[in-house]
Design a protein around this motif. Sequence first.
Motif, short mmCIF file in Angstrom:
data_model
loop_
_atom_site.label_atom_id
_atom_site.label_comp_id
_atom_site.label_asym_id
_atom_site.label_seq_id
_atom_site.Cartn_x
_atom_site.Cartn_y
_atom_site.Cartn_z
N ASP A 380 0.81 -1.22 0.00
CA ASP A 380 0.00 0.00 0.00
C ASP A 380 0.84 1.28 0.00
N LYS A 381 1.83 1.34 0.89
CA LYS A 381 2.53 2.61 1.10
C LYS A 381 3.73 2.81 0.19
N ASN A 384 2.22 1.09 -4.12
CA ASN A 384 1.11 1.89 -4.65
C ASN A 384 1.35 3.39 -4.48
N ASP A 385 1.56 3.82 -3.21
CA ASP A 385 1.62 5.26 -2.93
C ASP A 385 2.87 5.92 -3.51
N LYS A 386 4.04 5.31 -3.31
CA LYS A 386 5.27 5.97 -3.75
C LYS A 386 5.56 5.77 -5.24
N ASN A 389 1.50 5.56 -7.77
CA ASN A 389 0.85 6.87 -7.89
C ASN A 389 1.72 7.87 -8.67
N ARG A 393 0.43 9.59 -12.05
CA ARG A 393 0.26 11.05 -12.12
C ARG A 393 1.04 11.64 -13.30
N ASN A 449 8.78 12.12 -6.96
CA ASN A 449 7.69 12.68 -6.15
C ASN A 449 8.06 14.04 -5.58
N LYS A 534 -1.75 -1.40 -7.27
CA LYS A 534 -2.97 -1.06 -6.53
C LYS A 534 -2.80 -1.46 -5.07
N LYS A 535 -3.60 -0.84 -4.21
CA LYS A 535 -3.60 -1.22 -2.81
C LYS A 535 -4.28 -2.58 -2.65
#
Length: 549
Positions: A380-381, A384-386, A389, A393, A449, A534-535
């Motif tokens: 998740d973190k 997906n997030d780092k 995403n 973007r 990021n 994906k999470k």
Amino acid sequence: MSKYIITSALPYAEGVPHLGNFVGSILPADVFYKYIDMKGEDAIFICGSDQHGTPIEIQAIKKGITPKELAESVHEKIKEAMARFECTFTYYGKTDSEKNKETVYWLFDKLYKNGFIVEVTDIQPYCNTDKLFLADTFIEGTCPFCGYEKARGDQCENCGHLLNPTDLIKPHCRICGGTDISFKETKNLAIDLKKLQPEIKDFIDDRKGNNWSITAINKPLSYLEQGLKPRDITRNIDWGFDVPMEGFKDKKFYVWFDAVIGYIGITREWDEGKWEQYWKSKDTKLIEFMGKDNIEFHTMMWPGILIGSMDNLVLPYTIKAYEYLTARGLKFSKSNGIGMNVENSLGVMDPDYLRFALIYRLPETSDADFSIDLLLEVVDKIMNDKIGNFVNRVLTIAKSNSEHIGRIEMSKDYGSKIKSIIEKYKSDFESISLREALHDLIDLAEEGNSLISGSEPWKMKKDLSDTEVKNRFSEVMGNLIYTVYAIGVLSYPFTPKASGDILDYFGISGKPKLGLLDAGINLDYSKEVKPIFKKATKEQIEKLKMFSD
């Protein structure tokens, strides 16, 4: 130009490997091979199922089938699971093959003629209930070194010490469970490690600087200080290769002997015409990956066989031994049912997620605990997030503003940072610091990021009629798009599917090469942007709970 033979400790065909087996041998070997392949080196990745030995006999007896039937069935399951995990073996074979049998007999004959095979008298356990001699793994008891209560007669699975059946405390027969055991004399053949000790020590002293794991250095040096002894290569068992020597035809070769020789036998099974180009070339680097419980076999017995053959066979260049991956504070174990295996884990998550999370937790220098919470945090973190995403973007902004983006290249200052990370990535791979190389990949995403947060290109979109803003927007997007591109290339060893998905936006298919990092970039702005990672879903989390306390 160097050649590479990359091997992993052969998974034992008693059952499908658990994640601890996988992360301690096959996965890092596959990750490293993918990197070497990206460099364009001449390399082969050889592995296969270890199909002999008494644990397979025991399981076969319980299942009411022959050992061969069990070994073949599990072999096919392992092959399928490894393919689903996107492992790219040059060849995945097996030790119970005619080609390996031929290789075992050839090397046995070499060792015998060169004076390195001796006859020994052993005290071997005999089960008075079952009326038979017990091979070392048919007897179980308490380890005298660490107190583990399920140590085998050849080695303690918990602390890794080599054992003899007579070392065990409170031994019992694994067939009937009884303790009515006698110890009787029997004759066996052994490889004379004592005679080979000077050459084995020279081998370790010469090679230990080549990125060997510290444990892989210290353990054999400890045994060498004590003085090596002849090590049995035959046993009173029914499953294995016959011993082609008068007086020993009622015995079989010990599983460890034909298993390590399997690296050559499986290479011959792959290509009889090419195997010598790798195994007898002075330019070859043999890189071996394994768990710490395989160190003794690969640092002393296996080199002893190669040296004793006197046939100029390649000796290991690097021995990379990993510590244990634990679950709920315990080592993953097929026999004790602890932790997820490679089959059922793939029923929960796609291989990219598991490969990434396992390398993220790779036990390079000490045992590492692998929990469901950690897996979810990484997915998740970090994934997906780092990373996911960031990629999403950048591609989304680029797609909707393609007419304002010029040539895709990095600015000097930003490019210096990215190139520094890429060079560190390469350096970490060269030193086989795979976990560090994965962190370098994460650093690329973090650098991207940071740029996207600091520059806020979505705000610049409003003033693209201004030439200065437009040029700045194009420069920022060039930096960001190159970073996505670099992540696509460099993620291949860890997450091959995600790598392919990213590079597809740039019109690149197939296995990437490092040279792509210096090539011109063309982004296909027409492609629909889809999530790379994906999470974890609620359904996946519920499935994972099946493996928790």
